[in-house]
Design a protein around this motif. Structure first.
Motif, mmCIF file in Angstrom:
data_model
loop_
_atom_site.group_PDB
_atom_site.id
_atom_site.type_symbol
_atom_site.label_atom_id
_atom_site.label_comp_id
_atom_site.label_asym_id
_atom_site.label_seq_id
_atom_site.Cartn_x
_atom_site.Cartn_y
_atom_site.Cartn_z
ATOM 1 N N UNK A 70 9.241 65.386 38.837
ATOM 2 C CA UNK A 70 9.815 64.310 38.032
ATOM 3 C C UNK A 70 10.798 64.816 36.972
ATOM 4 N N UNK A 71 10.911 66.129 36.820
ATOM 5 C CA UNK A 71 11.766 66.680 35.762
ATOM 6 C C UNK A 71 13.242 66.304 35.935
ATOM 7 N N UNK A 72 13.845 66.396 37.140
ATOM 8 C CA UNK A 72 15.268 65.999 37.250
ATOM 9 C C UNK A 72 15.511 64.559 36.779
ATOM 10 N N UNK A 73 14.624 63.624 37.152
ATOM 11 C CA UNK A 73 14.800 62.235 36.707
ATOM 12 C C UNK A 73 14.613 62.094 35.199
ATOM 13 N N UNK A 74 13.693 62.873 34.632
ATOM 14 C CA UNK A 74 13.500 62.829 33.179
ATOM 15 C C UNK A 74 14.699 63.419 32.441
ATOM 16 N N UNK A 75 15.319 64.448 33.017
ATOM 17 C CA UNK A 75 16.540 65.005 32.417
ATOM 18 C C UNK A 75 17.626 63.935 32.398
ATOM 19 N N UNK A 76 17.815 63.246 33.526
ATOM 20 C CA UNK A 76 18.815 62.174 33.594
ATOM 21 C C UNK A 76 18.518 61.110 32.541
ATOM 22 N N UNK A 77 17.285 60.662 32.491
ATOM 23 C CA UNK A 77 16.886 59.619 31.538
ATOM 24 C C UNK A 77 17.152 60.059 30.098
ATOM 25 N N UNK A 78 16.787 61.297 29.778
ATOM 26 C CA UNK A 78 16.926 61.791 28.401
ATOM 27 C C UNK A 78 18.396 61.944 28.014
ATOM 28 N N UNK A 79 19.204 62.479 28.911
ATOM 29 C CA UNK A 79 20.627 62.681 28.599
ATOM 30 C C UNK A 79 21.318 61.345 28.342
ATOM 31 N N UNK A 80 21.034 60.351 29.179
ATOM 32 C CA UNK A 80 21.737 59.076 29.032
ATOM 33 C C UNK A 80 21.097 58.151 28.011
ATOM 34 N N UNK A 81 20.079 58.659 27.311
ATOM 35 C CA UNK A 81 19.524 57.885 26.200
ATOM 36 C C UNK A 81 19.929 58.494 24.855
ATOM 37 N N UNK A 82 20.823 59.504 24.894
ATOM 38 C CA UNK A 82 21.335 60.034 23.628
ATOM 39 C C UNK A 82 22.013 58.899 22.873
ATOM 40 N N UNK A 83 21.770 58.808 21.573
ATOM 41 C CA UNK A 83 22.390 57.702 20.823
ATOM 42 C C UNK A 83 23.917 57.808 20.827
ATOM 43 N N UNK A 84 24.556 56.700 21.163
ATOM 44 C CA UNK A 84 26.011 56.637 21.215
ATOM 45 C C UNK A 84 26.558 56.253 19.849
ATOM 46 N N UNK A 85 27.425 57.093 19.324
ATOM 47 C CA UNK A 85 28.068 56.824 18.042
ATOM 48 C C UNK A 85 29.340 56.019 18.316
ATOM 49 N N UNK A 86 29.244 54.700 18.174
ATOM 50 C CA UNK A 86 30.380 53.825 18.505
ATOM 51 C C UNK A 86 31.480 53.861 17.461
ATOM 52 N N UNK A 87 31.184 54.405 16.281
ATOM 53 C CA UNK A 87 32.192 54.430 15.225
ATOM 54 C C UNK A 87 33.135 55.625 15.353
ATOM 55 N N UNK A 88 32.800 56.562 16.229
ATOM 56 C CA UNK A 88 33.623 57.764 16.356
ATOM 57 C C UNK A 88 34.934 57.432 17.063
ATOM 58 N N UNK A 89 35.999 57.978 16.561
ATOM 59 C CA UNK A 89 37.306 57.839 17.188
ATOM 60 C C UNK A 89 37.688 59.187 17.779
ATOM 61 N N UNK A 90 37.964 59.205 19.071
ATOM 62 C CA UNK A 90 38.369 60.441 19.723
ATOM 63 C C UNK A 90 39.852 60.631 19.461
#
Length: 192
Positions: A70-90
């Motif tokens: 189950x580790x590969x699926x947990x890695x995917x889940x964890x990476x895509x649950x990183x908080x998105x900083x919507x205020x950042x301007x690239x």
């Protein structure tokens, strides 16, 4: 004399086994190279904070895991649950290709996500293979493709090529070595 020679042989054999038992994957240290590229591009990077966050993610996955499968699926889940900083301007697009940007802001591109996957895989005993095609990288684990720019979805090689407007029949899919992937990291940082 023969007894001493046998002890020496046994000692060397034990050392060989220990060395291989703790051998790192081909992509060991790839996060350090990504951080170094960030510094070379002139970005201020809190290296200790980035590496601590990666260790924290790995520990969270380890605790959530019920078995190795189950580790590969947990890695995917964890990476895509990183908080998105919507205020950042690239300001510079290459920022999204850098691991520190992904860790700090929850947004990245195919290379920064791949670095994080490879790093977490290294820490958790999961082997991911980067697959390079023109202008893109995605990962493969066993026979499963992981499209890093689409939340880790399993998409066929043909569909990945089509998403990039590439002719599947003429596209070269390269199972990247460490050096090929590092070359891709540098190219990505310079041409985005």
């Amino acid at each position: 004399m023969k007894l001493k020679m046998n002890k020496v042989i046994i000692l060397f054999f034990a050392l060989f086994l220990l060395t291989n038992a703790f051998a790192k994957s081909e992509f060991s240290g790839i996060e350090d190279i990504s951080i170094q590229i960030s510094k070379e591009l002139g970005y201020i990077v809190d290296e200790k904070k980035i590496l601590q966050k990666i260790d924290q993610l790995a520990e969270e996955i380890r605790k959530e895991s019920k078995n190795k499968e189950d580790i590969p699926d947990l890695i995917i889940k964890k990476i895509y649950s990183l908080p998105l900083n919507k205020s950042i301007k690239v300001i510079f697009p290459e920022e999204e290709g850098l691991l520190p940007f992904l860790i700090s802001n929850g947004a990245g591109n195919c290379f920064s996500y791949s670095v994080l996957f490879l790093t977490l895989g290294e820490k958790l005993g999961v082997n991911f293979t980067p697959i390079l095609i023109p202008g893109h990288v995605y990962l493969r684990h066993n026979k499963r493709n992981i499209e890093t720019t689409l939340d880790g979805k399993d998409i066929s090689d043909k569909n990945i090529a089509n998403l990039l407007y590439l002719d599947f029949r003429k596209t070269l899919f390269i199972s990247a070595s460490r050096n090929q992937f590092i070359s891709g990291l540098y190219s990505n940082a310079c041409i985005i």
